[in-house]
Each structure stands twice: as C-alpha cells, then as structure tokens.
Design an enzyme around this catalytic site. Structure first.
Site, PDB file in Angstrom:
ATOM      1  N   SER A 109       0.783  -1.228   0.005  1.00  0.00           N
ATOM      2  CA  SER A 109      -0.089   0.151   0.087  1.00  0.00           C
ATOM      3  C   SER A 109       0.852   1.402  -0.069  1.00  0.00           C
ATOM      4  O   SER A 109       1.784   1.333  -0.865  1.00  0.00           O
ATOM      5  CB  SER A 109      -0.874   0.096   1.165  1.00  0.00           C
ATOM      6  OG  SER A 109      -2.083   0.997   1.091  1.00  0.00           O
ATOM      7  N   HIS A 141      -7.954   1.808  -1.632  1.00  0.00           N
ATOM      8  CA  HIS A 141      -7.943   0.556  -2.633  1.00  0.00           C
ATOM      9  C   HIS A 141      -9.239  -0.014  -2.889  1.00  0.00           C
ATOM     10  O   HIS A 141      -9.554  -0.882  -3.105  1.00  0.00           O
ATOM     11  CB  HIS A 141      -7.078  -0.527  -2.079  1.00  0.00           C
ATOM     12  CG  HIS A 141      -5.683  -0.207  -1.589  1.00  0.00           C
ATOM     13  ND1 HIS A 141      -4.792   0.588  -2.693  1.00  0.00           N
ATOM     14  CD2 HIS A 141      -5.073   0.009  -0.432  1.00  0.00           C
ATOM     15  CE1 HIS A 141      -3.665   0.912  -1.839  1.00  0.00           C
ATOM     16  NE2 HIS A 141      -3.817   0.470  -0.509  1.00  0.00           N
TER      17      HIS A 141
END
Length: 316
Positions: A92, A204
């Site tokens: 991430s 996301h």
C-alpha cells in the site's frame, strides 16, 4: 557469493508513537535522513514520530508522512552497515518507499508526493464521512475465510475486497455502514476475526476515485524514472517494467486492490531465477509483512526479518 537483499516496506496501520527514536539515536545517517525529511516536508518530523498520540497519527495526512519517514530512516541505518536492496516492494503506502529505494522517485519528490497524497486522501475521506452522517469510512481485516469467499461477501455487503494479504487474511474497504454489514456476514460465514484497521479511509476501492483524479493532476509534472533494481507493483502483482508504468500504477493504486499474494509470488520467482543468496528485510515500523510472509508458499525457503528497531538491525 555475496548476499542480496529484498526490502518489503510496510504501509498505513503499521505506525506507532515513538517509532524510529532508538534507530536515530544509534545511527548518524538515520538522523541525517530525519533532518533532510523534515526540511523537505516543511515540518519537524521528529515531533510527528515521537510526540504524536496514536489517534492523531492514524489520520491519513499524518500517518503517510510518518510511515514513509520511518521506512527511509530504517533504510538509511541499514545502508550504514552495508545493506542495500537489490529488489523492493511496498505494501500500500509502502510502495512509495519502494519507489524511492528503486530510484524511480527522488528523495524530495517522494516526500512531497506522499505529503500531498495524504492531504488529498484525508480530505476525500472526510467528505465520505460527512455524507454518511459523520460516520468515518475505513477498512477491516477478515481472518479465517478464503479470499474468494470474502470477495463474495464484500459484494453482498456493499464493501470491497481491497487487500489480498494472504490465503487466510483479506482486507475489506468501505463506508461505516458497509463495514458493519460485512462484519455480520463474515462472522456468520465463520470468520475468526473481523479486525478494524487503524486507517482513516476506504483505501484501494472505487470510493477513492475522487482522490485518484486529484492525485493524478498532482503527479503530472513529477518525473518517474525507470527502476534501477527489481521493483514490484501492488496493482499488477508483477515486476514493474518502467517509470511510466510506475506512474500510472501510483494513480490506479488508490482505487484498485493490493495484490500482495501475487507480489510475494513474483518476488520469490525473481529471487529463485536469480540463483543468488537472498535475504528479505522489512525496513520500517511493525512486523505486518513478516507475518503475512509466514502464510505464503515461500515461508520455508525464506523468512522476512523486521528492521524497525536498532536492536533488530544490529543482529543482521
């Protein structure tokens, strides 16, 4: 044969008050990195790392800068003892640490881009919360269900399967209402845990499209170089071929899932094909990625060594 190193950089949720203080006390390059980071960011990062409470540190506009700085500080301390990466991946937000480590982004651009990214994402998360009656969106780790089952439940519950972390853990992303419904469905399906993460948004997932559009404009004039070492992408789960690909992925990254299990496989295949002697390190706070690696098919061949304290680095 000299050993080669793969660096896995952690993402949001790994932050903790006080992180990297002992490393900076033990390493001059780490302290120099901290000062350079502060100068570039335009604020005292030591206060952010060491004098900020956990709740404030979980804000997206705070945690992103904190984690990037912590990872670069740890990498500077590793370089002091002769350890530099020959491959890099980041989970991430950690992907921006990997972009710096691989030479795709300069130090200054990495800091400025991540600071702007955090501000943009925090603003969008606030807007989502406001539209939900003040209830903040977020993410939760579902433990004990297969990824495909979590994806099925997520679709029914109005959330998104955002992070494919391991065969036993998938992270879902959504509004407060969606996460509440997903928790009920996952528990009924036999999930062992539904753990809310210390993040401030539905990352996301398509809910972050507004942030992606704004971030794309922010990156327009930022140069992304071709990687100098092997670099792996959350978006594709594969090795990155060029700076242009990395730039496109940095935008798509906000709305598409993290394919971490695919990325682990791609890294392992690369290390095997290389034929050298490899070690995998986790520079930065926490031990999340070392824990996820234990669930991978490659756990018997390599382990991941956390490098978030001076003591951990000293024993390498």
């Amino acid at each position: 044969m000299s050993k080669k190193y793969a660096f896995l950089f952690p993402g949001q949720g790994a932050q903790a008050p006080g992180m990297m203080k002992d490393i900076c006390a033990a390493s001059r390059p780490a302290t120099a990195c901290l000062f350079r980071f502060s100068e570039t960011a335009g604020e005292d990062i030591s206060k952010l790392l060491w004098e900020t409470d956990a709740e404030t540190l979980s804000r997206t506009d705070r945690s992103q800068l904190a984690i990037l700085s912590a990872s670069l500080i740890a990498a500077a301390a590793l370089e002091e003892v002769g350890i530099v990466p020959s491959a890099a991946a980041g989970f991430s937000l950690g992907e921006f640490s990997a972009l710096y480590a691989s030479g795709v982004l300069s130090f200054e651009d990495a800091v400025r881009v991540v600071k702007q990214r955090g501000i943009i994402m925090q603003r969008v998360c606030g807007s989502i919360a406001e539209r939900s009656g003040g209830n903040p969106p977020g993410m939760a780790a579902v433990v004990g269900l297969p990824p495909e089952k979590v994806a099925e439940i997520a679709e029914a519950g109005g959330v998104y399967a955002a992070n494919l972390n391991s065969p036993r853990q998938t992270v879902v992303s959504g509004t407060a209402e969606g996460l509440k419904k997903a928790e009920t469905l996952c528990t009924a399906a036999g999930a062992r845990r539904f753990l809310r993460l210390a993040v401030a948004g539905p990352f996301h997932s398509p809910l972050m499209q507004e942030a992606a559009d704004e971030f794309e404009k922010a990156l327009a004039d930022v140069p992304f170089n071709d990687p100098k070492i092997a670099l792996f992408s959350n978006v594709s789960g594969k090795r990155v071929a060029s700076g242009a690909e990395a730039k496109q992925a940095a935008v798509r990254h906000l709305v598409q899932r993290v394919r971490w299990t695919d990325e682990e496989d791609a890294l392992a295949a690369f290390m095997q094909s290389d034929g050298g002697s490899w070690a995998i390190l986790e520079p930065g706070p926490g031990k999340v990625l070392s824990g996820l690696w234990k669930d991978s098919p490659w756990a018997d061949k390599w382990t991941v060594s956390p490098c978030g304290t001076a003591g951990m680095i000293a024993v390498l």
